[in-house]
Design a protein around this motif. Sequence first.
Motif, PDB file in Angstrom:
ATOM      1  N   ALA B  37       0.821  -1.223   0.000  1.00  0.00           N
ATOM      2  CA  ALA B  37       0.000   0.000   0.000  1.00  0.00           C
ATOM      3  C   ALA B  37       0.847   1.261   0.000  1.00  0.00           C
ATOM      4  O   ALA B  37       0.328   2.364   0.036  1.00  0.00           O
ATOM      5  N   GLY B  38       2.129   1.124  -0.009  1.00  0.00           N
ATOM      6  CA  GLY B  38       2.967   2.325  -0.113  1.00  0.00           C
ATOM      7  C   GLY B  38       3.876   2.525   1.076  1.00  0.00           C
ATOM      8  O   GLY B  38       4.710   3.427   1.074  1.00  0.00           O
ATOM      9  N   GLY B  39       3.715   1.697   2.100  1.00  0.00           N
ATOM     10  CA  GLY B  39       4.578   1.813   3.263  1.00  0.00           C
ATOM     11  C   GLY B  39       4.238   3.015   4.113  1.00  0.00           C
ATOM     12  O   GLY B  39       3.346   3.800   3.791  1.00  0.00           O
ATOM     13  N   PHE B  40       4.911   3.151   5.211  1.00  0.00           N
ATOM     14  CA  PHE B  40       4.702   4.300   6.076  1.00  0.00           C
ATOM     15  C   PHE B  40       5.557   5.459   5.578  1.00  0.00           C
ATOM     16  O   PHE B  40       6.723   5.284   5.248  1.00  0.00           O
ATOM     17  N   ASP B  41       4.948   6.654   5.532  1.00  0.00           N
ATOM     18  CA  ASP B  41       5.742   7.828   5.190  1.00  0.00           C
ATOM     19  C   ASP B  41       6.728   8.087   6.316  1.00  0.00           C
ATOM     20  O   ASP B  41       6.347   8.044   7.477  1.00  0.00           O
ATOM     21  N   SER B 191      -1.115  12.991   3.714  1.00  0.00           N
ATOM     22  CA  SER B 191      -1.116  11.532   3.752  1.00  0.00           C
ATOM     23  C   SER B 191      -2.458  10.997   4.246  1.00  0.00           C
ATOM     24  O   SER B 191      -2.700   9.800   4.191  1.00  0.00           O
ATOM     25  N   ILE B 192      -3.324  11.879   4.711  1.00  0.00           N
ATOM     26  CA  ILE B 192      -4.626  11.416   5.219  1.00  0.00           C
ATOM     27  C   ILE B 192      -5.641  11.308   4.089  1.00  0.00           C
ATOM     28  O   ILE B 192      -6.235  10.270   3.871  1.00  0.00           O
ATOM     29  N   HIS B 194      -4.967  12.676   0.775  1.00  0.00           N
ATOM     30  CA  HIS B 194      -4.302  12.835  -0.514  1.00  0.00           C
ATOM     31  C   HIS B 194      -4.654  14.146  -1.228  1.00  0.00           C
ATOM     32  O   HIS B 194      -4.485  14.255  -2.429  1.00  0.00           O
ATOM     33  N   SER B 195      -5.189  15.112  -0.488  1.00  0.00           N
ATOM     34  CA  SER B 195      -5.432  16.413  -1.108  1.00  0.00           C
ATOM     35  C   SER B 195      -4.180  17.273  -0.921  1.00  0.00           C
ATOM     36  O   SER B 195      -3.409  17.073   0.017  1.00  0.00           O
ATOM     37  N   ASP B 196      -3.980  18.207  -1.854  1.00  0.00           N
ATOM     38  CA  ASP B 196      -2.807  19.080  -1.752  1.00  0.00           C
ATOM     39  C   ASP B 196      -3.064  20.171  -0.710  1.00  0.00           C
ATOM     40  O   ASP B 196      -4.051  20.896  -0.804  1.00  0.00           O
ATOM     41  N   GLU B 197      -2.185  20.261   0.267  1.00  0.00           N
ATOM     42  CA  GLU B 197      -2.358  21.255   1.326  1.00  0.00           C
ATOM     43  C   GLU B 197      -1.018  21.879   1.667  1.00  0.00           C
ATOM     44  O   GLU B 197       0.030  21.295   1.428  1.00  0.00           O
ATOM     45  N   TRP B 198      -1.085  23.092   2.243  1.00  0.00           N
ATOM     46  CA  TRP B 198       0.129  23.742   2.743  1.00  0.00           C
ATOM     47  C   TRP B 198       0.411  23.183   4.127  1.00  0.00           C
ATOM     48  O   TRP B 198      -0.340  23.453   5.067  1.00  0.00           O
TER      49      TRP B 198
END
Lengths: 212, 226
Positions: B37-41, B191-192, B194-198
Amino acid sequence: MGGRRVARPPARRLNGLPRRAAFAVLLVAALATGRAVEGLMPVDDETVAPFERTGGIGDRVEARWGDVQVTSVAGSTRIEDPYGTVHVTGGVYVVVDWTYTAAGEPQVPAYVALRDTEGRVFRTSVERNPYSSGGAAQPGIPRRVAAAIEVPADAVAGARLVVTLETNPEDHRRDDIVVVDLGLTQDDADAWATSEEPVEVAEPADGPGAAS
Amino acid sequence: MAESGGRLRRLALGAPRQHLTLTGSAAGAVVLAVLVAGGFDPLEKPEADVAPLAVGEAADIGPFTVTVDRMRVVDELPGISEGDDDTRVLALVGTVTATGTTTQYGAMLSESVALDGVPGVPAEVLPGETTDPGEPVPAGDVYVMADGTRLDAVQPGLEYEVAFVWEQDARADVPSEARLVLIGRTLRQSSIDHSDEWLDPLPVVAGDIEVTEPSAEPTEPAEEDS
């Protein structure tokens, strides 16, 4: 005779473990395949895009959650909000009066913005860009509302009003949004950018007087 | 037979081993699933380079470009803040623009400009929260100089002359200098959802700015045409 019980061959138990392991491997493989397919499909943009219901000034634009009818547009460098406070902008205030009629159940069109021809999005706020929905409107009863949004003068020509329920643009996925072409030109922008006459921003109101 | 009773014993011996194997398989499956699933960031918090504050020069702090012009003490800022005997107002005047193509809200702007180590300037603490007294204190509010109204949204393509304000306890000395910290953010995918945020607020610019007292420089009235 012959009924002597023979212990279950250990092979059966040993077979069980690889079967579980195989199940786990299959599960992981299924997840991996799903993820790979998701990565290959264009799910990000096109399939989750909102449905734009479009129209112009005076049109009754119908959406899943109700309909929107823009009744007038005005502009200036100054507005007077419903509390009597005058706001001054270095750009242009675009003030849109519109009527909203909820469908089915009480609804709040909480997201109101102007979108210019470059794709820039100018949203309402509480003080500087006043807009109040007046809370949930009962279905079938038109509510007159006004939104004032400050934009740079070069955003006026061709600007569209965007209205929908959810404040977070992420939640517009696959939902209806109303997009109204306000019919604005560069002449409007030039005239409004030099006007110092405050435009009044009306409070929300229900009932008579609302566009039919 | 020698085998009788051996089955029970084998079962008794086999059960924990079977559980162990099962737990091991489950753990392995979980690890594999997480990796697939992509692993932990990684929880990386890079140290940003803190640039020195340059008065009058634009600083790109991510969502905004901020130009700091001057800082002054005001007993009252007409239309904005009326100081009393207990408090005075520290106002930082500058210009602000939004860097992106969509509206940025005022809360992020006021959190982006902070005063460091000025006595008598307490952080606004919400009930139930605590703050480190050594932390820089973000501006209480941001006001538009042209009309004295609160800047609660920064529209793209517009430049605003603004005042960032802090209240200072009048019992504390008026500072002759104040250390300003500009907090930058990075546009990245959350990472929650997947929306682009500052995200990832970090100090990017810091330095001292001279603070002028009201007697040294008369306050400008907030003229609508200013």
